[in-house]
Design a protein around this motif. Sequence first.
Motif, PDB file in Angstrom:
ATOM      1  N   UNK A  40     -22.531 -33.932  -7.867  1.00  0.00           N
ATOM      2  CA  UNK A  40     -23.492 -34.670  -7.889  1.00  0.00           C
ATOM      3  C   UNK A  40     -24.825 -34.175  -8.674  1.00  0.00           C
ATOM      4  N   UNK A  41     -24.937 -34.888  -9.745  1.00  0.00           N
ATOM      5  CA  UNK A  41     -26.370 -34.310 -10.369  1.00  0.00           C
ATOM      6  C   UNK A  41     -27.654 -34.744  -9.728  1.00  0.00           C
ATOM      7  N   UNK A  42     -28.810 -34.425 -10.192  1.00  0.00           N
ATOM      8  CA  UNK A  42     -30.259 -34.677  -9.740  1.00  0.00           C
ATOM      9  C   UNK A  42     -30.462 -36.117  -9.717  1.00  0.00           C
ATOM     10  N   UNK A  43     -30.227 -36.620 -10.711  1.00  0.00           N
ATOM     11  CA  UNK A  43     -30.288 -38.120 -11.115  1.00  0.00           C
ATOM     12  C   UNK A  43     -29.650 -39.004  -9.947  1.00  0.00           C
ATOM     13  N   UNK A  44     -28.409 -38.522  -9.842  1.00  0.00           N
ATOM     14  CA  UNK A  44     -27.377 -39.286  -8.784  1.00  0.00           C
ATOM     15  C   UNK A  44     -28.197 -39.034  -7.522  1.00  0.00           C
ATOM     16  N   UNK A  45     -28.240 -37.546  -7.079  1.00  0.00           N
ATOM     17  CA  UNK A  45     -28.941 -37.609  -5.654  1.00  0.00           C
ATOM     18  C   UNK A  45     -30.318 -38.359  -5.461  1.00  0.00           C
ATOM     19  N   UNK A  46     -31.112 -38.479  -6.505  1.00  0.00           N
ATOM     20  CA  UNK A  46     -32.222 -39.319  -6.397  1.00  0.00           C
ATOM     21  C   UNK A  46     -32.017 -40.823  -6.153  1.00  0.00           C
ATOM     22  N   UNK A  47     -30.736 -41.368  -6.845  1.00  0.00           N
ATOM     23  CA  UNK A  47     -30.381 -42.599  -6.812  1.00  0.00           C
ATOM     24  C   UNK A  47     -29.716 -42.928  -5.269  1.00  0.00           C
ATOM     25  N   UNK A  48     -29.068 -42.025  -5.021  1.00  0.00           N
ATOM     26  CA  UNK A  48     -28.324 -42.110  -3.582  1.00  0.00           C
ATOM     27  C   UNK A  48     -29.453 -42.113  -2.265  1.00  0.00           C
ATOM     28  N   UNK A  57     -20.780 -30.413  -4.333  1.00  0.00           N
ATOM     29  CA  UNK A  57     -20.924 -29.440  -5.513  1.00  0.00           C
ATOM     30  C   UNK A  57     -21.952 -30.112  -6.279  1.00  0.00           C
ATOM     31  N   UNK A  58     -23.335 -29.263  -6.398  1.00  0.00           N
ATOM     32  CA  UNK A  58     -24.611 -29.615  -7.052  1.00  0.00           C
ATOM     33  C   UNK A  58     -24.565 -28.968  -8.485  1.00  0.00           C
ATOM     34  N   UNK A  59     -23.369 -28.687  -9.023  1.00  0.00           N
ATOM     35  CA  UNK A  59     -23.372 -28.019 -10.406  1.00  0.00           C
ATOM     36  C   UNK A  59     -21.965 -28.394 -10.680  1.00  0.00           C
ATOM     37  N   UNK A  60     -21.833 -28.603 -12.040  1.00  0.00           N
ATOM     38  CA  UNK A  60     -20.227 -28.894 -12.678  1.00  0.00           C
ATOM     39  C   UNK A  60     -19.303 -27.724 -12.032  1.00  0.00           C
ATOM     40  N   UNK A  61     -18.242 -28.411 -11.697  1.00  0.00           N
ATOM     41  CA  UNK A  61     -17.054 -27.495 -11.318  1.00  0.00           C
ATOM     42  C   UNK A  61     -15.750 -27.796 -12.316  1.00  0.00           C
ATOM     43  N   UNK A  62     -14.887 -27.005 -12.129  1.00  0.00           N
ATOM     44  CA  UNK A  62     -13.718 -27.353 -13.084  1.00  0.00           C
ATOM     45  C   UNK A  62     -12.902 -28.464 -12.401  1.00  0.00           C
ATOM     46  N   UNK A  63     -11.736 -28.439 -13.241  1.00  0.00           N
ATOM     47  CA  UNK A  63     -11.011 -29.914 -12.933  1.00  0.00           C
ATOM     48  C   UNK A  63     -10.258 -29.459 -11.768  1.00  0.00           C
ATOM     49  N   UNK A  64     -10.167 -28.282 -11.266  1.00  0.00           N
ATOM     50  CA  UNK A  64      -9.216 -27.820 -10.031  1.00  0.00           C
ATOM     51  C   UNK A  64     -10.341 -26.817  -9.295  1.00  0.00           C
TER      52      UNK A  64
END
Length: 169
Positions: free
Chosen positions: A53-61, A83-90
């Motif tokens: 979840x990025x910052x823009x999405x968090x504000x929209x939610x 997760x508040x930062x990118x993670x791997x596919x797994x």
Amino acid sequence: MMILTDKKPRVNVEGILTHEEIHEIQHHLSHYPYPRAASLDALKCVQRRNGWVDDAQLHAIAQLLTISAADLEGVATFYNRIYRQPVGRHVILLCDSIACFLMGAETLAEAFQRELGIQYGQTTADGRFTLLPICCLGNCDKGPTLMIDGDTHGLVEISSIPQLLEAYA
């Protein structure tokens, strides 16, 4: 990264979240007496799309839930599976509870770090795996335990790491 405050900046929710996400969040809202109670469901809904979840999405939610972004950030950072930062596919979650620790979790963690070439909190260069500790997976009788993408693996031995990783190719 945006600075989160209690002020609610107006964002174009439709430009940030998909129609499906908005509809699902509104559906969750209908099940709770207070909007904040739908926070975790809303965060999980949005995280399903791109893994975090990025910052823009968090504000929209937060705007949809009519709560502050700071309040929602508190919920997001409390739960270790948001997760508040990118993670791997797994995402590999290695249990570091006392039960797993006594059964060799520390040695297992070191072996995973060697095999993947990363430390806790990092993602492999190919974006395939993120390695994270977790305080307990509730599988104490089968330690050391880990979870990959919701699949729990108990009694994990160092020799099984290559085959386990290959199963998530």
